[in-house]
Each structure stands twice: as C-alpha cells, then as structure tokens.
Write a protein that holds these residues in place. Structure first.
Motif, PDB file in Angstrom:
ATOM      1  N   VAL A 133       0.865  -1.176   0.000  1.00  0.00           N
ATOM      2  CA  VAL A 133       0.000   0.000   0.000  1.00  0.00           C
ATOM      3  C   VAL A 133       0.902   1.228   0.000  1.00  0.00           C
ATOM      4  N   THR A 134       0.809   2.043  -1.021  1.00  0.00           N
ATOM      5  CA  THR A 134       1.667   3.216  -1.140  1.00  0.00           C
ATOM      6  C   THR A 134       1.205   4.311  -0.179  1.00  0.00           C
ATOM      7  N   PRO A 135       2.032   5.332   0.058  1.00  0.00           N
ATOM      8  CA  PRO A 135       1.618   6.420   0.945  1.00  0.00           C
ATOM      9  C   PRO A 135       0.359   7.148   0.491  1.00  0.00           C
ATOM     10  N   ASP A 136       0.020   7.075  -0.814  1.00  0.00           N
ATOM     11  CA  ASP A 136      -1.236   7.685  -1.260  1.00  0.00           C
ATOM     12  C   ASP A 136      -2.337   6.639  -1.446  1.00  0.00           C
ATOM     13  N   PHE A 137      -2.133   5.449  -0.817  1.00  0.00           N
ATOM     14  CA  PHE A 137      -3.163   4.412  -0.674  1.00  0.00           C
ATOM     15  C   PHE A 137      -3.514   3.698  -1.982  1.00  0.00           C
ATOM     16  N   GLU A 138      -2.609   3.732  -2.940  1.00  0.00           N
ATOM     17  CA  GLU A 138      -2.742   2.834  -4.071  1.00  0.00           C
ATOM     18  C   GLU A 138      -2.130   1.487  -3.702  1.00  0.00           C
ATOM     19  N   VAL A 139      -2.444   0.456  -4.477  1.00  0.00           N
ATOM     20  CA  VAL A 139      -1.973  -0.895  -4.185  1.00  0.00           C
ATOM     21  C   VAL A 139      -1.057  -1.358  -5.307  1.00  0.00           C
ATOM     22  N   VAL A 140       0.091  -1.893  -4.934  1.00  0.00           N
ATOM     23  CA  VAL A 140       1.029  -2.455  -5.900  1.00  0.00           C
ATOM     24  C   VAL A 140       1.214  -3.934  -5.565  1.00  0.00           C
ATOM     25  N   LEU A 141       1.040  -4.784  -6.549  1.00  0.00           N
ATOM     26  CA  LEU A 141       1.240  -6.223  -6.394  1.00  0.00           C
ATOM     27  C   LEU A 141       2.586  -6.611  -6.992  1.00  0.00           C
ATOM     28  N   GLU A 142       3.320  -7.408  -6.270  1.00  0.00           N
ATOM     29  CA  GLU A 142       4.601  -7.870  -6.776  1.00  0.00           C
ATOM     30  C   GLU A 142       4.396  -8.913  -7.856  1.00  0.00           C
ATOM     31  N   SER A 143       5.291  -8.921  -8.825  1.00  0.00           N
ATOM     32  CA  SER A 143       5.257  -9.966  -9.846  1.00  0.00           C
ATOM     33  C   SER A 143       5.280 -11.330  -9.157  1.00  0.00           C
ATOM     34  N   GLY A 144       4.421 -12.198  -9.627  1.00  0.00           N
ATOM     35  CA  GLY A 144       4.218 -13.495  -8.974  1.00  0.00           C
ATOM     36  C   GLY A 144       2.761 -13.706  -8.656  1.00  0.00           C
ATOM     37  N   TYR A 145       2.035 -12.608  -8.451  1.00  0.00           N
ATOM     38  CA  TYR A 145       0.581 -12.702  -8.343  1.00  0.00           C
ATOM     39  C   TYR A 145      -0.008 -12.953  -9.731  1.00  0.00           C
ATOM     40  N   GLU A 146      -1.053 -13.726  -9.770  1.00  0.00           N
ATOM     41  CA  GLU A 146      -1.743 -13.979 -11.030  1.00  0.00           C
ATOM     42  C   GLU A 146      -2.377 -12.686 -11.550  1.00  0.00           C
ATOM     43  N   PRO A 147      -2.320 -12.443 -12.860  1.00  0.00           N
ATOM     44  CA  PRO A 147      -2.948 -11.234 -13.414  1.00  0.00           C
ATOM     45  C   PRO A 147      -4.423 -11.108 -13.044  1.00  0.00           C
ATOM     46  N   ALA A 148      -5.093 -12.242 -12.863  1.00  0.00           N
ATOM     47  CA  ALA A 148      -6.513 -12.192 -12.503  1.00  0.00           C
ATOM     48  C   ALA A 148      -6.729 -11.511 -11.156  1.00  0.00           C
ATOM     49  N   ILE A 149      -5.751 -11.602 -10.254  1.00  0.00           N
ATOM     50  CA  ILE A 149      -5.884 -10.961  -8.939  1.00  0.00           C
ATOM     51  C   ILE A 149      -5.926  -9.449  -9.111  1.00  0.00           C
ATOM     52  N   GLU A 150      -5.059  -8.928  -9.978  1.00  0.00           N
ATOM     53  CA  GLU A 150      -5.073  -7.498 -10.247  1.00  0.00           C
ATOM     54  C   GLU A 150      -6.438  -7.061 -10.774  1.00  0.00           C
ATOM     55  N   ALA A 151      -6.988  -7.819 -11.705  1.00  0.00           N
ATOM     56  CA  ALA A 151      -8.283  -7.461 -12.295  1.00  0.00           C
ATOM     57  C   ALA A 151      -9.393  -7.498 -11.253  1.00  0.00           C
ATOM     58  N   LYS A 152      -9.379  -8.494 -10.392  1.00  0.00           N
ATOM     59  CA  LYS A 152     -10.417  -8.621  -9.364  1.00  0.00           C
ATOM     60  C   LYS A 152     -10.322  -7.484  -8.343  1.00  0.00           C
ATOM     61  N   LEU A 153      -9.106  -7.096  -7.981  1.00  0.00           N
ATOM     62  CA  LEU A 153      -8.952  -5.976  -7.049  1.00  0.00           C
ATOM     63  C   LEU A 153      -9.401  -4.671  -7.705  1.00  0.00           C
ATOM     64  N   ARG A 154      -9.105  -4.524  -8.976  1.00  0.00           N
ATOM     65  CA  ARG A 154      -9.545  -3.325  -9.691  1.00  0.00           C
ATOM     66  C   ARG A 154     -11.073  -3.257  -9.724  1.00  0.00           C
ATOM     67  N   SER A 155     -11.711  -4.414  -9.874  1.00  0.00           N
ATOM     68  CA  SER A 155     -13.179  -4.440  -9.908  1.00  0.00           C
ATOM     69  C   SER A 155     -13.780  -4.056  -8.561  1.00  0.00           C
ATOM     70  N   ARG A 156     -12.989  -4.195  -7.484  1.00  0.00           N
ATOM     71  CA  ARG A 156     -13.453  -3.779  -6.158  1.00  0.00           C
ATOM     72  C   ARG A 156     -13.186  -2.293  -5.894  1.00  0.00           C
ATOM     73  N   GLY A 157     -12.574  -1.617  -6.848  1.00  0.00           N
ATOM     74  CA  GLY A 157     -12.356  -0.185  -6.730  1.00  0.00           C
ATOM     75  C   GLY A 157     -10.934   0.225  -6.392  1.00  0.00           C
ATOM     76  N   HIS A 158     -10.009  -0.741  -6.263  1.00  0.00           N
ATOM     77  CA  HIS A 158      -8.637  -0.400  -5.929  1.00  0.00           C
ATOM     78  C   HIS A 158      -7.915   0.219  -7.120  1.00  0.00           C
ATOM     79  N   ALA A 159      -7.090   1.205  -6.850  1.00  0.00           N
ATOM     80  CA  ALA A 159      -6.098   1.669  -7.816  1.00  0.00           C
ATOM     81  C   ALA A 159      -4.911   0.730  -7.653  1.00  0.00           C
ATOM     82  N   VAL A 160      -4.702  -0.144  -8.618  1.00  0.00           N
ATOM     83  CA  VAL A 160      -3.757  -1.241  -8.438  1.00  0.00           C
ATOM     84  C   VAL A 160      -2.858  -1.381  -9.656  1.00  0.00           C
ATOM     85  N   ALA A 161      -1.625  -1.788  -9.411  1.00  0.00           N
ATOM     86  CA  ALA A 161      -0.662  -2.010 -10.490  1.00  0.00           C
ATOM     87  C   ALA A 161       0.221  -3.183 -10.100  1.00  0.00           C
TER      88      ALA A 161
END
Length: 532
Positions: A468-496
């Motif tokens: 969680v960055t200081p401005d409350f965005e979410v960064v996932l480390e390489s190794g997470y499945e791309p689908a996890i990023e998409a699902k978190l984005r669908s919940r409203g997260h600013a994620v990369a």
C-alpha cells in the motif's frame, strides 16, 4: 514453537531455510558470517547480532552506518525487552528554522538527528553481551582496512547515490575514492572507518558521544551551518522499554512503542482478527483486499498520530489507538469494495538492514539499523567515514501535528524489529521486513502467512507481496496472477503490478522449533541465513 510448518515451497525461490541450534540471518553474507563466528567463539545471540550489525556498517553502507539509529527486541531466556536506539533532533531546532521549506529536507544538516546506533551497541552489550566489546569489531575493522567485495545490489544503490551526492565533497572522497562509485565485485577499502571503529571499540563508544569523534562531528556541523552540538551528542540515551503487543488468534505480535511505526502492524492485525480473512484462500483477491483495507486504516492512523511518545500524550494516545472496541468497529467498516481514504504524505524510503539471531540457550534477538534514505543525509564526517543519517526527514512541518519538527524530539521512525510469542509469552519468532513504508505491512503479511496458513519462514519470505503506497494505491509484486489485479480493480482499488523488488522490502526470519530454529533470508537482498 513448532516443527509442523508446511515444508512445500510454492513460490519461486533462490534460498533454502537453515535448520540449526544456533542461527544468524542478515542481508549480507559477510555480516552473517561475522555474527555466527561470535557464537562459535563462545558468545551468545546478542554478541552475534552486534558483530553482524557493526560489520554491516562497513559492507552495506548504502543502507546503514555508524551514523544510524537502531532498535531491538531481545528475549534473554526469561523475558522479552525492547530497546529504542533512536536519537533526538538538535536542541536548537525550532519550527521557524524550517519556515522556508515546503517539506522537511532530506539531505544536509537540516535532516540530521543524533545517531543512536553506537549507544545501542554499548547498551545491548553491557546488559546481555558475554564476549569483550572490542571482539565484536574484529571482522568490521578487517573488512574496512583490508577491503571487501561490493555486492550487486549494494553497487546499484551506491552508484545512484554517488550521482545524487555529487556536491557533497566528503561523501565523494570517502565513497568514491577512485573518482566514481565502485562496481559489483570490486574490492573496496575504508581505512578511515577502520580507525573510527577502533576508536569506538577502545572507548566503549565514548569517543563517538563525548570524545574525538564527537568533536569532529560538531566541528563539521559548525563549519557547514548545522545545529548539532556537543551537548546534543553527550545527552543521547537509549531506552529500555516494554514492547507493545497485539493478540492475533493464537499468537502475540510485539512491537517497539512509538515513535516507530510498529504500532500500525498491531492496528492492522487487531482489525483483521475481527474479520474472516484467515479463512480465505491465501493469495486470493479477497484475502489481499481485506488485508489491504485494514492496512490502509492503520497507515492513516500512523500518519495522523504516531510521533515521539511525549508529543503523542497531548493528542491521541497509544491506548486509545489500540482499544479493541475501536478496532472492532473499524473492522466492520471493511466491505467488499475499497474505502477511499484521503492520502497523507510522509517521506518514505526502502533502505535499511534487518538482522536476527538465536542461540542454543534460547536467547533470540530481533534487530534493525538504518541511515534512512540510502546513505542518509549525504553528510560524511571528513576523515572518519561516518555517514550521518537523515532521520530528521521523518518530521512534518504541519503546525500542531504531534510529529511537527521541534528541538530535542524523536522523529517518526520507519524501522521496526518484530517479535512473536505464544499467548503465554513464550518466544516463537524474530523477524523483520526492511524497507521503509513496507515494514509494517510486511509484518502483517509474515504473521498471517506463517500462523494462519502454516507456511515455513522461507516460503513466507518467497511469496509475492502487496504494498500500500503512501497515497493508498496498491502495488502487487510480480508473482501474483494477473486475474488478482483485475479482481482488485473491480473492487475499486487503484492497483498495479511491479517487478521492482526494492518496493517490497527484504525479510529475515527465525522461527523456533522443538529443538532448534528455522532461519530464512530474502532472495530480494544479498544476504543469507547461517547456522550450526
């Protein structure tokens, strides 16, 4: 204590756990070796930690040094104690001195607070050490005088810092003696630092706070219009403290009290225990979502409230923040979608060393040491090799904030050594996740992986992390499945997604077993775990 870890390794790894009755784990192999040698020579885990920490000031200067602060938690076989080794700001500092700044300076004397690491070495040795103080310096002095080979990650940071501190003459003379930063694999000598370490060893630290080294520090401060005085150095003391703690299911996490950010890890776990997060599949989108949402609340609390304990007393107290009713109510606000929390900026950095040691007598030590942002302030005391930390950058300029810059005050601190016991306070693990703003959230992830899911310490370290960055965005480390990023984005997260390992810190862990320990070291760093 447990021998029942899941011994599978489901994540990409370049390390294996070390199983032994005496173990040391650090971010640099030469330091691990120096620490383990102390136990082999008849010393204990505190001797090992100190020898390793002192060696790290030589061989990994991009992350710590003699001018650092340090913190520790020590189980001596009977009880757990915490130690705060952070220094205060110069007494002459006043908010008006910083009136022309838009934010706290990160370099130069206006970022320098009193270094506490040397006093930490002295105090820990006086209470718990068993070998002569001077013996703890032998490896460090040898590497400083005869040379050590630069690690590949150290070289990257060193080269970037050399350009950043192009205008700092003493820095260039000491750290770029050939007219450039050293390259990976190159042999590098620091003879001035060897002399400094000998002076500290021979004087039991007095030279640094009241002797010739102190005079050199203050003389350069005066010449370069700093505020640090002989009185500031001589008045420095560390603090032995009772750690704060939070029960999480069947274990208890202990953290050093503020001004460190360990409180935020306790807050996050205090909320998570009132949720069903531990029943979710590890690494699932919902699991990440619930952990991230609790962490965001904890981070906002940290930015708003954590400061020097004396300053917090007139604002929000630690007891109020840890109130279980408040934590339960906060947990109930975590829904299926993201909660938008206004961002709050504080300086963050990824540069620290964390190390741990445990011996056959049952002594376990969790220790962390840092200059803050890489080499720190850029100030190097000419002729000594002492790089001064820039912990003053951890203050804020906001009027009436508990962490507002002032004189003789400890700033907000990112470095936190973790300790885990069972609910009867019997030691289970020492661990840390070095890396500035990653540290408290790394603690949460390690506790959950090991004690909710039974992952062995190396697997828990190898696993991809969220940040969680200081401005409350979410960064996932390489190794997470791309689908996890998409699902978190669908919940409203600013994620990369990111492959930048520096963002996700570096863990060192030691878990107690029935007869010995399991030690792990992070592949994101240069270090290793050793044992016998």
């Amino acid at each position: 204590m447990s021998n029942s870890f899941d011994w599978r390794f489901p994540y990409e790894s370049r390390r294996a756990p070390v199983l032994a009755r005496n173990v040391v784990t650090t971010s640099q192999p030469l330091a691990s070796q120096a620490g383990l040698q102390m136990i082999q020579d008849g010393g204990n885990a505190v001797d090992a930690i100190l020898a390793a920490a002192i060696t790290l000031t030589v061989v990994e200067p991009c992350n710590n040094g003699v001018g650092s602060d340090a913190f520790a938690q020590i189980f001596d076989g009977e009880r757990l104690r915490g130690y705060t080794g952070s220094g205060r700001s110069p007494k002459a500092w006043h908010p008006s001195r910083f009136a022309n700044y838009d934010e706290m300076p990160r370099h130069g004397w206006d970022s320098v607070t009193v270094p506490g690491a040397v006093r930490t070495w002295v105090d820990l040795h006086e209470r718990h050490g068993s070998l002569p103080f001077s013996k703890l310096f032998e490896s460090a002095i040898q590497y400083a005088r005869d040379g050590f080979h630069i690690g590949h990650k150290t070289a990257e940071i060193w080269q970037a810092s050399a350009e950043m501190f192009r205008g700092f003459g003493a820095f260039q003379r000491h750290f770029c003696s050939a007219g450039r930063a050293p390259q990976a694999g190159e042999l590098y000598r620091r003879p001035e630092l060897a002399d400094t370490l000998e002076a500290i060893a021979d004087s039991q630290g007095e030279s640094f706070y009241r002797g010739d080294l102190a005079q050199a520090i203050v003389k350069q401060s005066d010449t370069e219009r700093g505020c640090l005085t002989c009185e500031d150095l001589a008045d420095h003391t560390g603090l032995w403290q009772e750690p704060l703690s939070m029960d999480y299911h069947n274990v208890r996490l202990h953290e050093i009290p503020p001004s460190g950010q360990g409180l935020a890890a306790l807050l996050a776990l205090g909320m998570l225990r009132h949720t069903h997060a531990a029943t979710l599949p590890v690494d699932s989108a919902e699991w990440v979502h619930m952990q991230v949402e609790s962490m965001k609340i904890a981070i906002r609390a940290a930015f708003d409230h954590i400061a020097d304990m004396d300053a917090m007393k007139s604002h929000t107290t630690v007891e109020e923040l840890l109130d279980d009713t408040s934590l339960r109510h906060a947990a109930q606000t975590i829904g299926d979608r993201v909660a938008h929390i206004p961002p709050r900026e504080l300086p963050t950095s990824s540069d620290t060393v964390y190390l741990a040691a445990a011996d056959a007598s049952g002594m376990m030590v969790s220790y962390i040491q840092s200059n803050y942002m890489g080499f720190g302030s850029g100030i190097v005391i000419d002729g000594t090799g002492i790089a001064m930390q820039n912990r003053g950058a951890g203050f804020v300029l906001t009027p009436n904030h508990p962490n507002q810059v002032a004189g003789a005050k400890r700033p907000y601190h990112t470095i936190i050594p973790g300790f885990i016991t069972d609910l009867d306070n019997r030691p289970l693990a020492v661990f840390g996740v070095m890396g500035g703003h990653m540290q408290h959230q790394g603690h949460v992830q390690m506790v959950s992986r090991i004690y909710d899911y039974g992952q062995n310490p190396q697997a828990a370290s190898d696993a991809p992390r969220w940040h969680v960055t200081p401005d409350f965005e979410v960064v996932l480390e390489s190794g997470y499945e791309p689908a996890i990023e998409a699902k978190l984005r669908s919940r409203g997260h600013a994620v990369a997604m990111s492959a930048n390992q520096n963002l996700f810190g570096g863990a060192q862990l030691i878990c107690r077993m029935q007869d010995g320990y399991c030690a792990a070291s992070d592949h994101r760093k240069e270090g290793c775990a050793l044992g016998f």
